[in-house]
Design a protein around this motif. Structure first.
Motif, PDB file in Angstrom:
ATOM      1  N   ALA A  40     -38.071 -18.540 -31.566  1.00  0.00           N
ATOM      2  CA  ALA A  40     -37.291 -18.068 -32.012  1.00  0.00           C
ATOM      3  C   ALA A  40     -37.646 -16.273 -32.611  1.00  0.00           C
ATOM      4  CB  ALA A  40     -36.622 -18.347 -33.203  1.00  0.00           C
ATOM      5  N   LYS A  94     -40.784 -21.872 -33.776  1.00  0.00           N
ATOM      6  CA  LYS A  94     -40.488 -20.438 -34.770  1.00  0.00           C
ATOM      7  C   LYS A  94     -41.317 -19.458 -34.400  1.00  0.00           C
ATOM      8  CE  LYS A  94     -40.675 -21.152 -39.722  1.00  0.00           C
ATOM      9  NZ  LYS A  94     -40.263 -23.036 -39.372  1.00  0.00           N
ATOM     10  N   PRO A 133     -31.009 -23.742 -31.556  1.00  0.00           N
ATOM     11  CA  PRO A 133     -32.008 -23.662 -30.861  1.00  0.00           C
ATOM     12  C   PRO A 133     -33.004 -23.965 -31.962  1.00  0.00           C
ATOM     13  CG  PRO A 133     -31.081 -21.702 -29.948  1.00  0.00           C
ATOM     14  CD  PRO A 133     -30.315 -22.180 -30.770  1.00  0.00           C
ATOM     15  N   THR A 134     -32.931 -23.671 -33.564  1.00  0.00           N
ATOM     16  CA  THR A 134     -34.011 -23.964 -34.664  1.00  0.00           C
ATOM     17  C   THR A 134     -33.641 -25.670 -34.740  1.00  0.00           C
ATOM     18  OG1 THR A 134     -32.036 -23.260 -35.677  1.00  0.00           O
ATOM     19  CG2 THR A 134     -33.618 -21.876 -35.907  1.00  0.00           C
ATOM     20  N   MET A 157     -37.690 -13.809 -29.327  1.00  0.00           N
ATOM     21  CA  MET A 157     -36.128 -14.360 -28.522  1.00  0.00           C
ATOM     22  C   MET A 157     -35.085 -12.741 -29.604  1.00  0.00           C
ATOM     23  SD  MET A 157     -35.719 -15.870 -25.670  1.00  0.00           S
ATOM     24  CE  MET A 157     -34.448 -15.499 -25.497  1.00  0.00           C
TER      25      MET A 157
END
Lengths: 465, 408
Positions: free
Chosen positions: B205, B202, B306-307, B208
């Motif tokens: 993210a 998290k 990514p998540t 980013m």
């Protein structure tokens, strides 16, 4: 009636009509409109247009066409410039505008999945409240499918890349009707060839793209845009080169020559000095943006540039970039009634000033009118030749100029098109640029994926029959 | 016994491929062979050793491009561009530490054939994205040139992109042109201490998606932290985020980043020198180095959205003795599994079926790598399409057969 005496395309149209009813259109005006792009190439309409609504529709259409060996031409927004959607051998145009859903947005992963008929502006409208945006912006409000198929780029390419850098995966219907998905949402496909990038820029010659996974960017906290005038095109290019070399992460750096500035002043109601001009934009945090623009101002001074004129308010900024995107229409305004032959080449940036200056001289010597705009950060520039299509001598002079421009670019180790693509218009230059063996390699790929040669024939690679 | 051919120029390569073709003999293309133990083990009749095709043929720092013969040592190129304050922006990893080779031995051709990248991939892409032009000899024994020196080129199929990551199965590259970029003046890394994988993903993210231009984001659990860098708080999980640029900008953005991530927990920071060392270790997967404590383990490289990184790691860690760390903001999962190849492969496959993604076994004995071949097969339509691409370059199937897939 005995089916054997009917032309294959007629049989295909019958089969399509059975499957799709009134979504199959053969009216001449509609057919012509689907071959009519922003180009001076003659209109070559398909035999019918079918409005697809799903990947399954596209698959069914391709299968019917494959069975009859009838050409298939995918159509998005019809904004291509080199005759990409012309149908020189007739056939079936698949209009994808109704495949216009945004299927998923993964804002945290900075990606989204869309259908090909979504236009770039519609996508950004959809994304507006989610803190992300899609940065690739060709002049027209092109469809994402068309942008993928032509490996499009735009003014943001310096910072955000082009379609080749921003398509993560795609779904396509191949010539045999098979559906493939090239990759998962992962950033990298571990095993196998990069089929995603093979389809990006294939101009509909390998398959019909029906779904695209795009990389998105976070919306910058601060944006600073502005203009800077230069005494010569060369000075503007040099300032641009120095900016890139210094590693300043400029988002947009666009050249307009004095003639284009005049055109844009008139069309877009700007009041810029009629001098070579750079339009710039910086993205980032407030501090970052302030610093980048200060660094640029210093470079501009070094090359005799004027003061950096800020466009601070969001509406001033949009007006500036809308003016840049409307350069094509503004150029047409310089010579009402003329047709625009919009072309582009790309050269190593160190040769850009030389190439632009030589081209301007050539234009003057040919007694033609042709403003220039350039994505100078990439060495890529556009020429809008304004041609009176009733004047055959003028057309001949334009043809000669175009050919010399391409040769000039290739001689400087550049390319005959950095953005618009090959389509029909630039096929004749591919051998000169790539050499026969590379062209043969492309032809081999084309034959391997589309042995019947039905996918958008007459574009990119020459085919027999 | 494999015959070794050592061409000195383009023509020699053409002749070698011609001969292999005529004699229906299979050909393995190597630079200095540093990645031979990656991927599927296979047997070949001939080895085409490209290491004598070396030398930078063109470098224009002003133009940000470099052309070199394919066998040029990567280290030479990196040193040359560094002297001009430039770098390969895709930050290609060096498999030396992971595979137990001396470091910095690879060639530029091998770098492209394997499509190497590093932590900066999430911002700058991989080798493929910086690959502008190529001269190569196809399986038809024909030399072709594709692309050139400009960054934008839309003249037909992008053959460079196909050759990147093709592991010598489509053509023998003899000369390549790549993009180089100005190197950041300095860098810093913000650290969040003590996050679990899910919270780390998290936080990464958030970073980013921010406008701060974060150029790398990795999460190291306690077991690997100390192995990555002694400058990190030992025995704690560390989430690391890199900022690069000119000094004042790095200072500003580090401050903003730390303020933004404050809600996630305890923050620390690394200055330029420690930051560079940390990312080099992450890049080269030093925590799982062959000569380190995880040296006996089988190492998998899994890419996913990514998540999904945290869920994927959790899935694997729950069912096996695994050491794991995350790069690419969670999109790259490095997994070191206790050596039981078949069980590991089954587990990894289940994890990517659930989370979506791709996996490659990058370090294991040859027998283990051979045993898992086919376990992770790709979808049949794609395999069929790849085969057609392969045949268009190499109809006789002499270039690296079996290197990427069984029977191909």
């Amino acid at each position: 009636m005995n089916d054997a005496h009917v032309r294959p395309v007629e049989r295909a149209i019958r089969a399509l009509t059975r499957a799709f009813g009134n979504r199959v259109v053969t009216a001449p005006a509609v057919r012509a409109q689907h071959a009519n792009t922003t180009t001076w190439l003659p209109n070559e309409p398909p035999d019918a247009v079918v409005y697809a609504q799903s990947t399954a529709d596209v698959q069914a259409i391709v299968r019917i066409c494959a069975a009859e060996r009838v050409p298939v031409i995918a159509f998005g927004a019809g904004t291509s410039l080199e005759g990409h959607v012309n149908a020189p051998r007739g056939g079936i145009c698949i209009d994808l505008k109704d495949l216009n859903r945004v299927l998923a947005v993964h804002a945290e992963d900075l990606d989204c999945v869309v259908e090909p008929g979504v236009t770039r502006k519609a996508l950004n409208e959809y994304l507006r409240d989610q803190g992300v945006f899609f940065p690739i912006d060709p002049g027209a409000d092109a469809s994402i499918g068309g942008m993928t198929a032509t490996r499009a780029s735009g003014t943001n390419a310096v910072r955000y890349g082009t379609m080749k850098d921003n398509v993560l995966a795609l779904k396509a219907v191949l010539a045999n009707g098979e559906i493939i998905k090239t990759a998962q949402r992962a950033r990298k496909s571990a095993a196998g060839y990069d089929l995603t990038r093979l389809f990006v820029g294939s101009e509909g010659t390998l398959g019909v793209i029906t779904e695209i996974t795009l990389r998105l960017a976070g919306i910058p906290e601060a944006i600073a845009a502005g203009t800077c005038a230069f005494p010569t095109v060369g000075a503007a290019c040099d300032a641009a080169i120095m900016t890139i070399q210094s590693g300043i992460p400029v988002a947009r750096i666009e050249l307009l020559d004095a003639l284009q500035v005049r055109a844009s002043n008139a069309y877009s109601k700007l009041s810029l000095p009629e001098q070579p001009m750079l339009f710039l934009e910086f993205h980032g945090s407030s501090a970052g943006v302030a610093e980048q623009s200060a660094q640029f101002a210093e470079i501009a001074r070094e090359f005799g540039g004027g003061a950096f004129e800020w466009a601070v308010a969001a509406e001033d900024r949009s007006r500036l970039w809308q003016a840049r995107h409307d350069a094509y229409w503004a150029a047409l305004g310089l010579r009402p009634g003329a047709k625009s032959l919009a072309t582009d080449v790309c050269v190593p940036i160190s040769r850009l000033a030389e190439c632009v200056t030589a081209t301007q001289r050539d234009v003057a010597e040919c007694r033609l009118v042709a403003p220039i705009v350039g994505h100078v950060g990439d060495g890529n520039f556009h020429l809008s030749l304004l041609i009176d299509m009733n004047d055959s001598d003028e057309i001949a002079r334009a043809d000669g100029l175009l050919e010399r421009l391409v040769k000039r670019a290739i001689a400087m180790e550049g390319t005959c098109t950095g953005e618009h693509g090959v389509g029909q218009g630039k096929m004749k230059y591919l051998a000169a640029e790539h050499g026969a063996p590379a062209l043969a390699a492309m032809e081999a790929i084309k034959r391997a994926l589309d042995p019947q040669g039905i996918m958008n024939p007459g574009k990119i690679v020459p085919q027999d029959g | 016994m494999t015959d070794i051919l050592k061409p000195r120029d383009h023509k020699d390569v053409e002749t070698a491929v011609q001969a292999a073709r005529a004699g229906a003999r299979s050909l393995e293309i190597i630079g200095r062979g540093t990645k031979r133990t990656l991927g599927r083990p296979a047997q070949y009749d001939l080895t085409l050793d490209m290491s004598a095709l070396a030398g930078v043929t063109l470098y224009e720092p002003q133009e940000l491009v470099l052309t070199a013969m394919a066998g040029t040592p990567r280290a030479d190129i990196e040193a040359l561009v560094a002297a001009n304050k430039q770098e390969l922006a895709f930050e290609p990893m060096d498999y030396g530490a992971l595979l137990g080779w001396p470091e910095s031995r690879g060639t530029v051709g091998g770098m492209l054939a394997a499509n190497l990248s590093g932590p900066r991939r999430i911002k700058a892409g991989a080798a493929r994205d910086h690959f502008l032009g190529v001269t190569a000899v196809s399986g038809h024994a024909e030399t072709f040139k594709s692309g050139g020196r400009v960054v934008k080129n839309v003249t037909g199929y992008d053959l460079c992109k196909l050759l990147a990551g093709s592991w010598g199965t489509l053509a023998a590259m003899t000369e390549v042109t790549i993009k180089v970029m100005p190197r950041a003046e300095t860098e810093g890394t913000a650290l969040i201490v003590g996050l679990d994988d899910a919270a780390a993903v998290k936080a990464m993210a958030t970073a980013m998606g921010s406008p701060l231009d974060v150029s790398a984001a990795a999460h190291l659990p306690p077991v690997v932290t100390a192995r990555a860098s002694t400058a990190l708080p030992a025995r704690s999980a560390v989430t690391a985020l890199r900022i690069e640029g000119v000094e004042p900008s790095v200072v500003h953005r580090m401050r903003s980043l730390r303020a933004m991530l404050k809600p996630y927990g305890v923050m620390a920071a690394l200055g330029n020198k420690d930051s560079r060392a940390l990312w080099r270790a992450v890049r080269d997967v030093e925590p799982f180095a062959a000569r380190g404590p995880a040296g006996e383990r089988h190492v998998w490289r899994i890419s996913t959205a990514p998540t999904e990184g945290a869920a994927l790691s959790r899935h694997i860690a729950r069912h096996a003795d695994a050491e794991i760390f995350l790069d690419w903001a969670g999109g790259l999962v490095w997994v070191a599994l206790a050596p039981d190849a078949l069980a590991g492969a089954a587990l990894v496959r289940r994890a990517i079926v659930t989370s979506g993604g791709h996996a490659a076994l990058v370090r294991a004995p040859a027998a283990a790598r051979a045993a898992i071949a086919g376990v992770l097969s790709q979808d049949t339509a794609l395999a069929e399409l790849s085969l057609r691409v392969k045949e268009s370059f190499d109809p006789a199937g002499i270039l690296g057969p079996g290197r990427m897939w069984a029977g191909m």
